[in-house]
Design an enzyme around this catalytic site. Sequence first.
Site, short mmCIF file in Angstrom:
data_model
loop_
_atom_site.label_atom_id
_atom_site.label_comp_id
_atom_site.label_asym_id
_atom_site.label_seq_id
_atom_site.Cartn_x
_atom_site.Cartn_y
_atom_site.Cartn_z
N ASN A 111 0.85 -1.18 0.00
CA ASN A 111 0.00 0.00 0.00
C ASN A 111 0.90 1.24 0.00
O ASN A 111 1.79 1.36 -0.83
CB ASN A 111 -0.97 -0.04 1.19
N ASN A 160 -0.43 2.54 6.08
CA ASN A 160 -0.81 3.76 5.37
C ASN A 160 0.16 4.90 5.62
O ASN A 160 1.37 4.74 5.47
CB ASN A 160 -2.26 4.13 5.71
N ASP A 214 -5.97 7.93 6.66
CA ASP A 214 -5.37 7.33 5.46
C ASP A 214 -3.96 7.89 5.28
O ASP A 214 -3.07 7.57 6.04
CB ASP A 214 -6.27 7.60 4.26
#
Length: 303
Positions: A111, A160, A214
């Site tokens: 990610n 994240n 996020d």
Amino acid sequence: MSYKIEPLPDSYAGLGEGPHWDVARQSLYYVDLEAGSLLRYDYAQNKVYKTKIEGETLAGFVLPVEGRPQEFAVGCGRRVVIVSWDGVSPSAKVVRTLFEVQPLMDKNRLNDAKVDPRGRFFGGTMRYIGDEFEFRHGELYRWEAGGQVSVIKGDVGISNGLAWDEKAKKFYYIDTTDYEVKSYDYDFETGVASNPKVIFNLRKNSPKDHLLPDGLTIDTEGNLYVATFNGATIYKVNPNTGKILLEIKFPTKQITSAAFGGPNLDILYVTTAAKFDQPAPAGTTYKVTGLNATGYPGVNLKV
């Protein structure tokens, strides 16, 4: 304070992520994660260029490589690959694999990732098939040129946002499934993070109301800018007090990440997503001006 939010032209990404300001090219690089695409916003031209990585379906992040103007480290699945792109062409090629993580975890993918101020790679994985809140099979990694990948943290749901503050000797990190931002003491010479501490908590009274932190960036005063995936907001936060200094509101819900850029590093560029049938303008990339703050440019990866 009166800030102004404006969309960048033709900047749509279904899952926009990983904004990185490149000073040398005066360009913002970011990804359309689930399309396997890279995008470049050229400040002088006020234009977005987009490319598809041949043979790839995922692009978790894009990090320019130090000293190699047409090479970028990109997270494709669980591999960090080097992609060759001239910044204009509609297709780009993988030229080699830098390293791979969790080779047997076929339901995981890389990610968010960034480069620390010394040129090291930091990034992590998440489960993307099934429930990442239930299956915390992700990890956070560090890699530097000439070395091996090392695991910094296990038991990660969605790896994240990342940011560093050299003045305060801190590293900041978000695991979205923890609903919080953590600070670590950070040794910039060794790349070692220690002493985690929760500095900002986005839990609400009811789990269904929890805000999902996020992406993350930082300004030169040490304040954090925390994107909320379902909250239509970026929170400007003082990490020493945990106090919210400003709420930056957007016309769409899924705010994914942010990075300072522009010639004076005083424009906040913000990526968004259009997951789960979000209506327009979801997926638009924005610029925020009038914040009276400056940030740091993206750091190139040393390979």
